[in-house]
Write an enzyme that holds these catalytic residues in place. Structure first.
Site, PDB file in Angstrom:
ATOM      1  N   HIS A  62     122.583  31.699 -42.608  1.00  0.00           N
ATOM      2  CA  HIS A  62     123.632  31.984 -43.589  1.00  0.00           C
ATOM      3  C   HIS A  62     124.731  32.886 -43.031  1.00  0.00           C
ATOM      4  CE1 HIS A  62     121.225  35.697 -44.544  1.00  0.00           C
ATOM      5  NE2 HIS A  62     122.418  36.193 -44.781  1.00  0.00           N
ATOM      6  N   ASP A  82     116.290  29.716 -42.468  1.00  0.00           N
ATOM      7  CA  ASP A  82     117.463  30.590 -42.403  1.00  0.00           C
ATOM      8  C   ASP A  82     117.600  31.254 -41.034  1.00  0.00           C
ATOM      9  OD1 ASP A  82     119.787  31.758 -43.340  1.00  0.00           O
ATOM     10  OD2 ASP A  82     118.763  33.545 -44.078  1.00  0.00           O
ATOM     11  N   SER A  90     121.747  41.241 -41.942  1.00  0.00           N
ATOM     12  CA  SER A  90     121.150  39.912 -41.753  1.00  0.00           C
ATOM     13  C   SER A  90     121.264  39.460 -40.304  1.00  0.00           C
ATOM     14  CB  SER A  90     121.859  38.891 -42.649  1.00  0.00           C
ATOM     15  OG  SER A  90     121.620  39.165 -44.005  1.00  0.00           O
TER      16      SER A  90
END
Length: 355
Positions: A95, A125, A199
C-alpha cells in the site's frame, strides 16, 4: 646461630595462585555482567546497527490539471522500507507504493535515488523495490519463529515524513490472523508506537536483527494506540524471493470456501458431526469441483492435517505447489469419502484497499 630460611610449601604456592586467579576471573566476570546490564538499559546499539538499512520512501503519481491537461507529479504517499541485500533489494508494503508512477528512496546517509518496483503482493501487503547504488548496508536478518511474547523490540521508520524515528515496545502477541487487513495474515502484534509513515519499516530485536516488516496500526484516531502489526520476516523473505523469481507470488488454489464447524453450528444445520470444516461454496470447474467436492460437504482433513481452522486451511492451500495432487477426506451426510484434487495456480487477485 643462623636460622635457616623457611621455604614455602609448593602446594601452598599453588593454592595462592588459584586464589588470585579466581579473584581475577571473578572481577572480570562482574565487570562483564555490569557492561551487559548497562547495554540492556539502552536501545542505542540495536538502533545504530539498523539505522542505515532503513530508508524513507516517497511515491508520486501523475496529476492532470483540468485546464491545460498537462501532467504534474504529486507526492501521494510516505512510507518506509528496509534494505535486504547489498545489490539493492528493499522490502516495503504494497500500500506504500500502490498506484505510484515514481518511487524515490531516501537513505539515512542523505543519498536519494529512484527505485524500480520489482513486484508486489496485495494479499500480504508486501512489495519489493530495487535501487542501483553502491556501498549499501543491508540489515541483519533475525528469526521471527523464535520470537516470544514479551520480547523487547524496536520499530524503526519514517512516521509522518518527519525523518527516521525509533520506538520501543514488546511483542504483544504472535500469529494474529483475523484482523481483516490482508487476505493472508500471520501478524506479530506489538505495542511499539507505529504511526502513518512507519509502514514498510523495520521491526528489530535488541541484537539489531530484522524480525518483521511494520504493516499497520489498529486505531480509531489514525494514530498509535499501542496496537501495531508487522509481517514476520520469515514470511516476508519467502514472499520477496517469489516476487524476485517469478514477478509475483505463486500460490495453490482449490476453488472452495469453508467455515468452521462447531457444536452450535452442527445443531443449527442438523449435521452428523461437529468436527471439520463446512464447505460453503465451490467454484465451477475448479480443482475442488472436479474432485467431486460440493457445498454442504464437511472436510475432515487436507493431506495429513486435521483439526484445521478456516484460516489455517486457507494458508495451507496457498502453500501447495500448482500441479501437485492433494488428498482430501470429506463427509457428505453420513457417507465419508477420500478424493484427490489437482492443485492449480491461484488466479490474479485484485489489490487490497487500505485507508
Amino acid at each position: 646461630m643462623l636460622t635457616p630460611k623457611t621455604i614455602p610449601n609448593p602446594q601452598f604456592r599453588n593454592h595462592l595462585t588459584w586464589i588470585f586467579l579466581g579473584l581475577w576471573v571473578g572481577t572480570m566476570l562482574l565487570f562483564w555482567q555490569q557492561h551487559q546490564k548497562d547495554s540492556t538499559l539502552s536501545f542505542a546499539n540495536a538502533a545504530a546497527k539498523t539505522a542505515n538499512a532503513v530508508v524513507n520512501i516517497y511515491t508520486f503519481t501523475n496529476q492532470e490539471t483540468p485546464f491545460n491537461h498537462s501532467n504534474n507529479q504529486k507526492i501521494t504517499n510516505l512510507g518506509s522500507g528496509v534494505i535486504i541485500s547489498k545489490d539493492g533489494y528493499i522490502l516495503t508494503n504494497h500500500h506504500v507504493i500502490q498506484g505510484a508512477s515514481a518511487v524515490i528512496v531516501s537513505l539515512n546517509d542523505q543519498r536519494q535515488t529512484r527505485a524500480s518496483i520489482i513486484g508486489s503482493d496485495p494479499a500480504t501487503d508486501l512489495a519489493v523495490l530495487k535501487i542501483e547504488l553502491t556501498e549499501l548496508t543491508p540489515i541483519n536478518l533475525g528469526n521471527s519463529d523464535t520470537l516470544r511474547v514479551g520480547d523487547q523490540i524496536l520499530a524503526i521508520g519514517n512516521p509522518f515524513g518527519i525523518g527516521q524515528t525509533v520506538t520501543a515496545g514488546i511483542v504483544s502477541a504472535k500469529g494474529r490472523d483475523s484482523i481483516g487487513l490482508n487476505t493472508y495474515e500471520n501478524f506479530i502484534q506489538t505495542d511499539a508506537a507505529i504511526n502513518p509513515g512507519n509502514s514498510g519499516g523495520a521491526l528489530v530485536d535488541l541484537k539489531g536483527q530484522l524480525v518483521g516488516i511494520s504493516s499497520a496500526i489498529y486505531s480509531s484516531s489514525g494514530g498509535s494506540q499501542g496496537i501495531g502489526f508487522a509481517t514476520p520476516i520469515n514470511d516476508a523473505i519467502k514472499i520477496m524471493q517469489s516476487i524476485i523469481e517469478y514477478g509475483s507470488v505463486v500460490r495453490g488454489y482449490l476453488g472452495l470456501q469453508v467455515q468452521e464447524n462447531s457444536h452450535q453450528v452442527a445443531i443449527a444445520l442438523n449435521l452428523t458431526t461437529d468436527d471439520g470444516l463446512i464447505v460453503t461454496s465451490v467454484t465451477p470447474n475448479s480443482p475442488a469441483y472436479n474432485a467431486g467436492i460440493r457445498a454442504g460437504d464437511i472436510l475432515i482433513s487436507i493431506e495429513k492435517y486435521t483439526d484445521l481452522s478456516a484460516h489455517r486451511a486457507q494458508q495451507l492451500v496457498s502453500q501447495l505447489t500448482p500441479g501437485e495432487d492433494v488428498t482430501i477426506k470429506g463427509l457428505r451426510g453420513t457417507q465419508s469419502y477420500i478424493t484427490k484434487a489437482r492443485v492449480e495456480k491461484l488466479p490474479a487477485m485484485q489489490a487490497v484497499e487500505h485507508n
